[in-house]
Design an enzyme around this catalytic site. Structure first.
Site, PDB file in Angstrom:
ATOM      1  N   ASN A 125       0.880  -1.228   0.003  1.00  0.00           N
ATOM      2  CA  ASN A 125       0.024   0.082   0.057  1.00  0.00           C
ATOM      3  C   ASN A 125       1.001   1.310  -0.152  1.00  0.00           C
ATOM      4  O   ASN A 125       0.607   2.344   0.376  1.00  0.00           O
ATOM      5  CB  ASN A 125      -1.264   0.253   1.164  1.00  0.00           C
ATOM      6  N   ARG A 263       3.864   5.956  12.009  1.00  0.00           N
ATOM      7  CA  ARG A 263       2.882   5.193  13.450  1.00  0.00           C
ATOM      8  C   ARG A 263       2.897   6.462  14.201  1.00  0.00           C
ATOM      9  O   ARG A 263       3.597   7.204  14.682  1.00  0.00           O
ATOM     10  CB  ARG A 263       3.688   4.171  13.835  1.00  0.00           C
ATOM     11  N   GLN A 292      -4.746   2.162  18.757  1.00  0.00           N
ATOM     12  CA  GLN A 292      -5.966   2.375  17.873  1.00  0.00           C
ATOM     13  C   GLN A 292      -6.841   1.191  17.864  1.00  0.00           C
ATOM     14  O   GLN A 292      -6.630   0.017  18.242  1.00  0.00           O
ATOM     15  CB  GLN A 292      -5.143   2.211  16.220  1.00  0.00           C
ATOM     16  N   HIS A 311      -7.270   5.634  10.743  1.00  0.00           N
ATOM     17  CA  HIS A 311      -6.192   5.001   9.928  1.00  0.00           C
ATOM     18  C   HIS A 311      -6.931   4.549   8.839  1.00  0.00           C
ATOM     19  O   HIS A 311      -7.109   3.338   8.330  1.00  0.00           O
ATOM     20  CB  HIS A 311      -5.625   3.878  10.710  1.00  0.00           C
TER      21      HIS A 311
END
Ligand SMILES: NC(=O)c1ccc[n+]([C@@H]2O[C@H](COP(=O)([O-])OP(=O)(O)OC[C@H]3O[C@@H](n4cnc5c(N)ncnc54)[C@H](O)[C@@H]3O)[C@@H](O)[C@H]2O)c1
Length: 693
Positions: A125, A263, A292, A311
């Site tokens: 990604n 992050r 998260q 996210h």
């Protein structure tokens, strides 16, 4: 991981829940409901597949399966935190897969100690994230969010936005970390006319620096005060955790904009809040949080001048298709007991990947240090020999290759790599021709490097004299490419480049093993070896005629290793244009289109990009040559042959006749003909090639 694993496994997947959105798009694979699209496959093989989003606390669904699961799949978007405690409880656990990139939700040291394998879908990604970062830079620079809020709230106040909105052009943007995502971001930023800087533990190659125009800054302390925008692109490791604390942020320019899709825990949460509130940070945007999902009271939700989202950057539909395919591929290999692509491993055989390891070394130099090298060899000044000069010539002070040490002590040797244009002729060609094969086959690596450099000199200055020896020389160059010493590998890569330049089509019969090794070296070795292998491949595609080379490259496009496929795709995309219009016609445009089309759905963006380049080239050639080049189906139609009024066979029709419907659609999308899929999955029509004909 070589043992055969054939029995039924318990596999647990932890993903985010999509609820009413799950059925809105058949490619929405990354959610609980669609479970990466691998349920039927896994169950047909007799495995037990459990999927949940319930991952926190002692009574959660995940916790129930910890004691007997074999494989845990998770994504960074809704991470299953795998603590040392969970690892201890997971008696059957063998494999932890991250469907995406970034495995910091796992206690990697504990996983290594327990002998577990941790792997992710590297590269899956990276384009998605780089595009998103570019968007966030612009959103912050233009003060977009308050403008949007005004509209939603029924307000109109241009001044309230304009007083702190700027152009991106001319600003200094620095990325901390220039790996896959960082490089793609730099490439995308180049047309904006920014001043680009990067800091990384490794300096990228000169070609990439040239392509992006980005300058390397070895020290972060030196880079930060120069940047108007700082983008974070490193993994979360023990070295980067909390890296941007009060002191680091204090080194940045007042008003700096920060984008962090890497992050959340790389930032000191409270230091960010305070700096944004004081105005030291002018704007902060990103999609990553710690933990998260971000709790409702996470202070970043409420700080001013932020453009945060959940996210999302790495979970576009395109990315999901890639990381789902990459996960399936690794599971398949795991069931068969085969290795994964090397770049996917984060923990293997008890060891962490270098950038996660606490023992990770500093940047690789241009020359390689061999600190283990014995002093007994040090009376051979290899630079003098490599440069074709007599051995006892004093070394230039800046190139001190060996340190004088008492007998028996270890010394440091640095090997110098000489560019082809700086190589001198050998003093006695006949003598060198006689001894060169023995040198190449020597057990002493310095002698091998010497011999390789002599092969380079002979190919430059005594090309004809060495021609008859190539059959013996090339297998020995291939042997050197496999040598565990990087210095030998790099010199062998440089030798290959010179051989391609001198002998081009004379070596076609000997090319296969050289090509395989160079593709391997360019895709997985130390960076300075990779760069030399890349150069050798460029030399190959420049000098070996494409009609001879392409049949050898085509099978490599299907190699199991995606990095090798990517390198082969690049060579393919450089060779096809060299065929010219007539050459493409003779080679068979159908075959070339089919080969390139198969790369469009490849896992790695480099392969897809190369395929796009080839297809655009082929489209241009097809349209130029048409009706000179007709597909076989067209010429086989007698009606059409005899009918001068027959409709020209457009690129669109051509692709549809030669490729599967899906493949044709992908090719036509790339070549901008039809089928642009909208967000709702509707298909609209773009420009048609028929109108251009
Ligand atoms: N938001 C998202 O959806 C999303 C998606 C993918 C990746 N990511 C994050 O982005 C990170 C980077 O991804 P990538 O594919 O570019 O990884 P990569 O491994 O290709 O690049 C990471 C780069 O960081 C450098 N680096 C590592 N430690 C460093 C240090 N201490 N100092 C300086 N440089 C250092 C490495 O040398 C490397 O060049 C991932 O680890 C992940 O945490 C986020």
């Amino acid at each position: 991981m070589t043992q055969k694993i054939s029995d039924s496994k318990k596999i647990v997947g932890v993903f985010y829940k999509a609820n009413e959105y799950a059925s809105k798009n058949p490619n929405f694979l990354g959610c609980v409901e669609n479970a990466l699209g691998i349920r039927n496959w896994l169950e047909s093989l007799g495995h037990h597949y459990i999927v949940t989003d319930d991952k926190e606390g002692p009574d959660c669904e995940l916790e129930k399966h910890i004691p007997d699961l074999h494989v845990l799949i998770s994504t960074p978007f809704h991470p299953a935190y795998v603590t040392a405690e969970r690892i201890k409880k997971a008696k059957n656990l063998q494999l932890l897969l991250t469907a995406g990139i970034g495995s910091d939700h796992i206690d990697l040291q504990a996983a290594a100690a327990a002998g577990l394998t941790v792997a992710e879908v590297t590269g899956s990604n990276v384009v998605s994230v780089a595009e998103d970062e570019l968007m966030r830079i612009l959103i912050l620079m233009r003060n977009f969010v308050p403008g949007y809020n005004q509209v939603v709230n029924g307000e109109w106040n241009v001044a309230g936005i304009a007083y702190r909105a700027y152009d991106l052009e001319g600003k200094t943007v620095g990325t901390v970390g220039a790996g896959r995502i960082g490089k793609l971001l730099l490439q995308r930023l180049k047309p904006f006319g920014c001043n680009l800087l990067y800091h990384d533990r490794l300096q990228m190659g000169p070609e990439m620096e040239k392509e992006t125009g980005a300058k390397y800054v070895e020290s972060l302390d030196e880079m930060l005060p120069k940047c108007d925008v700082v983008v974070v692109n490193t993994p979360l490791t023990e070295k980067t955790r909390g890296m941007f604390n009060k002191e680091m942020i204090g080194k940045m320019k007042k008003g700096v904009l920060i984008v962090n899709n890497a992050r959340g825990a790389i930032m000191d949460r409270q230091a960010v809040v305070e700096a944004v509130e004081s105005g030291h940070i002018g704007g902060y945007s990103g999609d990553v949080w710690d933990p998260q999902p971000a709790p409702k009271d996470h202070p970043w939700r409420y700080m001013p001048n932020q453009a945060m989202t959940p996210h999302i950057s790495g979970t576009t539909i395109d990315a999901q298709l890639r990381y789902a395919a990459g996960t399936k591929d690794m599971l398949e290999k795991y069931f068969k007991g085969e290795d994964f692509p090397a770049q996917n491993y984060i923990v293997k055989d008890g060891e962490l990947a270098p950038q996660y390891s606490l023992q990770d070394s500093s940047p690789l130099p241009v020359t390689e240090k061999m600190s283990e090298y014995k002093a007994s060899l040090t009376n051979k000044p290899c630079v003098g020999k490599m440069n074709g000069k007599s051995e006892d010539k004093p070394l230039p002070s800046s190139l001190a290759l060996e340190t004088e040490k008492p007998e028996g002590e270890k010394a440091t040797v640095e090997v110098e790599y000489i560019e082809s244009e700086n190589l001198n002729d050998v003093e006695d060609a006949d003598a060198v021709l006689k001894s060169v094969l023995a040198g190449l086959d020597s057990k002493d690596w310095v002698s091998v490097c010497d011999a390789l450099n002599n092969v380079r000199r002979l190919s430059i200055f005594h090309k004809d004299a060495m021609l008859h020896m190539l059959e013996k020389v090339i297998p020995l160059v291939v042997k050197s490419l496999k040598n565990p010493r990087s210095a030998v590998c790099k010199t062998a890569c440089m030798t290959s480049a010179d051989i391609f330049c001198a002998y081009n089509d004379h070596i076609t019969d000997l090319l296969d093993s050289l090509l395989t090794q160079l593709l391997l070296k360019s895709s997985q070795d130390k960076r300075f070896v990779c760069e030399s292998a890349d150069k050798a491949l460029t030399s190959m595609t420049s000098y070996v005629s494409p009609t001879l080379l392409l049949p050898k490259l085509q099978p490599c496009l299907k190699n199991r290793n995606p990095r090798i496929r990517a390198k082969a795709s690049l060579c393919f995309s450089r060779s096809v244009p060299r065929l010219g219009v007539e050459g493409i016609k003779e080679y068979g445009i159908d075959e070339l289109v089919q080969a390139a089309a198969s790369q469009l759905s490849d896992q790695l963006p480099e392969s897809r990009e190369a395929a796009r380049t080839v297809l655009l080239e082929l489209q241009t050639v097809y349209e130029k040559a048409h009706p000179l080049i007709k597909p076989d189906t067209a010429s086989s139609s007698p009606e059409e042959e005899h009918n001068p009024e027959a409709e020209p066979i457009t690129w669109e029709i051509f692709c549809q006749s030669k490729l599967s419907a899906l493949s044709a659609q992908a090719v036509l999308r790339v070549t901008n003909v039809v089928a642009v899929t909208t967000r709702d999955g509707l298909v609209t029509t773009g420009s048609s090639s028929s109108s251009q004909l």
